[in-house]
Design a protein around this motif. Structure first.
Motif, mmCIF file in Angstrom:
data_model
loop_
_atom_site.group_PDB
_atom_site.id
_atom_site.type_symbol
_atom_site.label_atom_id
_atom_site.label_comp_id
_atom_site.label_asym_id
_atom_site.label_seq_id
_atom_site.Cartn_x
_atom_site.Cartn_y
_atom_site.Cartn_z
ATOM 1 N N LEU A 111 0.503 -1.456 0.184
ATOM 2 C CA LEU A 111 -0.123 -0.078 0.105
ATOM 3 C C LEU A 111 0.870 1.698 -0.304
ATOM 4 C CD1 LEU A 111 -2.509 -1.428 3.002
ATOM 5 C CD2 LEU A 111 -3.166 -0.258 0.171
ATOM 6 N N ALA A 112 2.326 0.989 0.895
ATOM 7 C CA ALA A 112 2.995 2.051 0.380
ATOM 8 C C ALA A 112 3.609 3.245 0.054
ATOM 9 C CB ALA A 112 4.014 2.082 2.226
ATOM 10 N N PHE A 113 3.953 1.242 -1.518
ATOM 11 C CA PHE A 113 4.340 2.488 -2.654
ATOM 12 C C PHE A 113 3.314 2.332 -3.577
ATOM 13 C CE2 PHE A 113 8.483 0.603 -1.151
ATOM 14 C CZ PHE A 113 8.754 1.366 -1.384
ATOM 15 N N MET A 114 1.856 1.707 -3.222
ATOM 16 C CA MET A 114 1.312 2.483 -4.360
ATOM 17 C C MET A 114 0.709 3.519 -4.371
ATOM 18 S SD MET A 114 -1.639 -0.686 -3.435
ATOM 19 C CE MET A 114 -3.063 -0.197 -4.698
ATOM 20 N N ARG A 115 0.761 4.356 -2.866
ATOM 21 C CA ARG A 115 0.139 5.728 -2.378
ATOM 22 C C ARG A 115 1.433 6.699 -2.961
ATOM 23 N NH1 ARG A 115 -2.038 8.632 2.614
ATOM 24 N NH2 ARG A 115 -1.563 9.891 0.406
ATOM 25 N N LEU A 116 3.120 5.681 -3.038
ATOM 26 C CA LEU A 116 3.826 6.171 -3.559
ATOM 27 C C LEU A 116 4.192 6.679 -5.130
ATOM 28 C CD1 LEU A 116 6.455 5.628 -0.766
ATOM 29 C CD2 LEU A 116 5.684 7.969 -1.285
ATOM 30 N N SER A 117 3.632 5.732 -6.054
ATOM 31 C CA SER A 117 3.906 6.129 -7.330
ATOM 32 C C SER A 117 3.261 6.924 -7.765
ATOM 33 C CB SER A 117 2.660 4.367 -7.573
ATOM 34 O OG SER A 117 1.451 4.758 -8.534
ATOM 35 N N ALA A 118 3.735 7.071 -9.619
ATOM 36 C CA ALA A 118 3.246 7.882 -9.958
ATOM 37 C C ALA A 118 1.509 7.745 -11.094
ATOM 38 C CB ALA A 118 4.086 7.575 -11.208
ATOM 39 N N ASN A 119 1.252 6.518 -10.621
ATOM 40 C CA ASN A 119 -0.634 6.549 -11.190
ATOM 41 C C ASN A 119 -1.504 6.234 -10.193
ATOM 42 O OD1 ASN A 119 -2.515 4.647 -11.648
ATOM 43 N ND2 ASN A 119 -0.900 3.902 -13.301
ATOM 44 N N PRO A 120 -2.451 7.890 -10.713
ATOM 45 C CA PRO A 120 -3.244 8.399 -9.387
ATOM 46 C C PRO A 120 -4.167 6.840 -9.809
ATOM 47 C CG PRO A 120 -3.508 9.162 -12.739
ATOM 48 C CD PRO A 120 -1.741 8.581 -11.934
ATOM 49 N N PHE A 121 -4.231 6.028 -10.246
ATOM 50 C CA PHE A 121 -5.723 5.052 -10.138
ATOM 51 C C PHE A 121 -4.912 4.031 -8.541
ATOM 52 C CE2 PHE A 121 -6.750 0.424 -10.096
ATOM 53 C CZ PHE A 121 -8.377 1.002 -10.378
ATOM 54 N N LEU A 122 -3.763 3.721 -8.911
ATOM 55 C CA LEU A 122 -3.307 3.180 -7.734
ATOM 56 C C LEU A 122 -3.056 4.103 -5.887
ATOM 57 C CD1 LEU A 122 -0.025 1.185 -9.677
ATOM 58 C CD2 LEU A 122 -2.385 0.081 -8.754
ATOM 59 N N ARG A 123 -2.887 5.173 -6.390
ATOM 60 C CA ARG A 123 -2.280 6.340 -5.640
ATOM 61 C C ARG A 123 -3.925 5.821 -4.995
ATOM 62 N NH1 ARG A 123 0.894 10.236 -8.459
ATOM 63 N NH2 ARG A 123 -1.515 11.491 -8.633
ATOM 64 N N VAL A 196 5.330 3.009 6.601
ATOM 65 C CA VAL A 196 6.366 3.193 5.490
ATOM 66 C C VAL A 196 6.602 3.675 4.538
ATOM 67 C CG1 VAL A 196 6.776 1.147 3.439
ATOM 68 C CG2 VAL A 196 5.728 0.573 6.049
ATOM 69 N N ARG A 197 5.296 4.730 4.219
ATOM 70 C CA ARG A 197 5.626 5.468 3.563
ATOM 71 C C ARG A 197 6.026 6.929 4.512
ATOM 72 N NH1 ARG A 197 2.087 10.292 1.909
ATOM 73 N NH2 ARG A 197 0.735 9.709 3.530
ATOM 74 N N GLY A 198 5.365 7.035 5.315
ATOM 75 C CA GLY A 198 6.268 7.739 6.013
ATOM 76 C C GLY A 198 8.601 8.137 5.820
ATOM 77 N N GLY A 199 8.741 6.646 6.280
ATOM 78 C CA GLY A 199 10.064 5.870 6.455
ATOM 79 C C GLY A 199 10.589 6.423 4.684
#
Ligand SMILES: Nc1ncnc2c1ncn2[C@@H]1O[C@H](COP(=O)(O)OP(=O)(O)OP(=O)(O)O)[C@@H](O)[C@H]1O
Ligand SMILES: [Mg+2]
Lengths: 309, 269
Positions: A111-123, A196-199
């Motif tokens: 989920l963290a890498f989905m939120r960090l991804s460039a793809n707006p759908f995954l985000r 994880v995203r914060g890290g």
């Protein structure tokens, strides 16, 4: 005067014979002792000593009560602390914690890498997941999972609205224990994702840029360069989460799963010795949380390699 | 890519034998800020090009387009006659996949102003990482090569140290060794001495001079005019996203033709 006597200072003092002479700065030139032969007198903290004394008195009273008040029933505590039933319940609690953490963080990292991804759908999907699972109280969610079989008699894999290729009987697939683990993990994942995203965000962008300029493959950049550095800020928060999940397993008692808190309730329901049995549970929770904190200390030390602090 | 850039493949081929780097009408904007406004630049193999210019003139951005850390809006960059970041087919530019871009970057070394060493890895691990993971070199060979490089930058005894235990000058020399470990044909330096205390600048410049003498092709963004005069084959002066003038250091530094170059030099000299 006794209250104001401070512990000896680290500065090598001249052997001042009396407190009285020490307060007047002794200007006797003695090159070998204090610099320029001056005696250093540390600042005194009389109120600090008063606070220490007051706190100590309260602590002693509390300890006295623990030992002498028969209501604690230490004999009952001792009798149950390591019985078969309780040990088995501790084991179930540990299993729930372990599987909940492992699965929760695995989903959380994705989920963290989905939120960090460039793809707006995954985000957006990751964002919605985190929003939803942080909003629903854990106990409500657990009851939902427990009643999953009521909602979906069977689960099937296939094309939405189209034919299905595989199907499972829900009750067989999601037993009590797996329902509990799933509930804990899905809840945990939402928090783990943010940690994880914060890290990852805390790692200087220059790091992945340098790695990219060296042509290091993408996954390797993450595994070798970014994540180990992110671990430094992930770990303290992750440890908090694991510890709170460990205690949070007691919520599972509503599903009549034989973890520590449920089992203790069963026992005192039978013999009526509520307080000593609550103490049995408390002691186990404290013991195991302490063990987790010790592990945390060593893991953090491992990831502090190369840092000045 | 918004504008399909039309570059005749013929020019690329004819000039490839002399030019190591070819930059053709490169434009780049950040939002509404037009940072590069049509850059054309050739760098010949074995030569040292020093880029000068005031802060914000686009020097770093230009350097970063050369290894595709920054995507251009239009125009082309090629190294060794191969387009960077794109594949030309017909008269369309196809964006390369990340994996292929990463492969291209192994031929281009980049040294950052702030070193960007990996702080959790030792000096040796920093240097060995890319050869092992990007070029699939056996770790043993990579380590032997890394120790030679450390010797070359004067840090043979620091292999097991962590970056934080080194001075700024030493860290930058490690960063140079790390870039060299891929044996790139081209080295890009973005203000390699700007983050250093004055007394540490010399040791880093000495290493770069050494590399220049050994015939490595380099593009160096710097404010060290003395270094430019001594080492550069070509000095390029940039202002507001354009190359104002370029030529041998004797010309550009001592008798600049443009008023803006003169004004800049009078401030930094
Ligand atoms: N990623 C970015 N996003 C937005 N603006 C940027 C970005 N990178 C650079 N800029 C802007 O582009 C302009 C040119 O930046 P660049 O770093 O190329 O200048 P420079 O010539 O290297 O300056 P300096 O000597 O200060 O390093 C500056 O105004 C800068 O603020
Ligand atoms: Mg710059």
């Amino acid at each position: 005067m006794a209250l104001t006597s401070d512990p000896p200072s680290a500065v090598p003092l001249t052997k001042a014979p009396e407190a009285a002479t020490a307060t007047t700065v002794a200007a006797v030139p003695r090159a070998s002792s204090a610099p320029a032969g001056l005696t250093v007198v540390p600042v005194r903290h009389p109120w600090r000593w008063v606070a220490v004394a007051a706190t100590a008195v309260l602590l002693v009273q509390f300890a006295h009560g623990l030992v002498t008040n028969p209501g604690w029933e230490w004999d009952v505590f001792a009798a149950f602390f390591t019985t078969e039933t309780i040990l088995q319940a501790v084991w179930v609690t540990l299993q729930l914690t372990f599987h909940g953490t492992a699965l929760g963080f695995a989903i959380g990292i994705v989920l963290a890498f989905m939120r960090l991804s460039a793809n707006p759908f995954l985000r957006s999907v990751a964002f919605a997941y985190i929003w939803a699972f942080r909003s629903i109280p854990l106990i409500v969610q657990l009851l939902f999972w427990f009643n999953l079989a009521y909602l979906y008699k069977e689960l099937s894999i296939g094309i939405p609205f189209g034919p299905s290729f595989l199907s499972f009987d829900t009750m067989g697939l999601v037993g009590e224990m797996s329902a509990a683990v799933l509930g804990l993990a899905l809840h945990q994942a939402a928090y783990a994702a943010e940690i994880v995203r914060g890290g990852v965000l805390a790692v200087d962008e220059g790091q992945s840029e340098a790695a990219a300029s060296l042509g290091i493959p993408r996954l390797r950049q993450l595994r070798r360069i970014v994540l180990p550095q992110a671990m430094r800020s992930i770990l303290p928060n992750a440890a908090n989460e694991i510890i709170s999940l460990f205690k949070g397993t007691s919520i599972v008692s509503v599903m009549a799963i034989g973890e520590l808190f449920y089992q203790v309730q069963v026992v005192y329901g039978r013999n009526g010795r509520v307080v000593p049995l609550l103490m049995v549970a408390t002691a186990w929770y404290v013991l195991l949380t302490t063990a987790l904190s010790v592990v945390q200390h060593y893991v953090e030390r491992h990831y502090a390699k190369g840092s000045a602090r | 890519m918004s504008s399909a850039v039309t570059v005749s493949a013929a020019t690329t081929v004819t000039e490839a034998d002399t030019a190591k780097v070819e930059i053709r009408s490169v434009h780049k904007s950040f939002g509404t800020l037009h940072v590069l406004r049509g850059i054309d630049l050739d760098v010949r193999a074995g030569e040292v090009t020093v880029v000068l210019g005031p802060s914000g003139s686009g020097k770093s951005t230009l350097l970063r387009t050369i290894n595709h850390l920054e995507k251009v809006d239009s125009g082309t960059v090629s190294v060794d006659g191969t387009l960077v970041g794109y594949r030309l087919s017909g008269n369309k530019l196809y964006e390369l996949r990340e994996r292929d871009i990463l492969k291209q970057r192994t031929r281009i070394g980049f040294v950052f102003q702030n070193f960007h060493l990996f702080p959790h890895l030792t000096v040796l691990e920093n240097i060995v990482e890319a050869p092992v993971s990007a070029l699939k070199r056996p770790r043993k060979d990579a380590e032997a090569a890394a120790r030679k490089l450390l010797d070359r930058v004067g840090l043979a005894d620091k292999a097991e140290a962590y970056p934080k235990q080194l001075s700024g000058g030493q860290q930058q020399r490690v960063a140079i060794a790390r870039a060299l470990a891929l044996e790139p044909g081209l080295l890009l330096f973005d203000e390699p001495t700007s983050a250093l205390d004055p007394e540490l600048v010399g040791e880093v410049l000495d290493v770069i001079k050494d590399l220049a003498a050994s015939g490595t092709t380099m593009i160096v963004v710097t404010h060290e005019i003395g270094f430019a005069r001594e080492v550069a084959d070509t000095v390029v002066f940039m202002d507001e996203g354009r190359i104002v003038e370029q030529g041998p250091p004797g010309e550009v530094l001592d008798s600049p033709r443009h008023e803006r170059t003169r004004a800049f030099l009078s401030k930094v000299l």
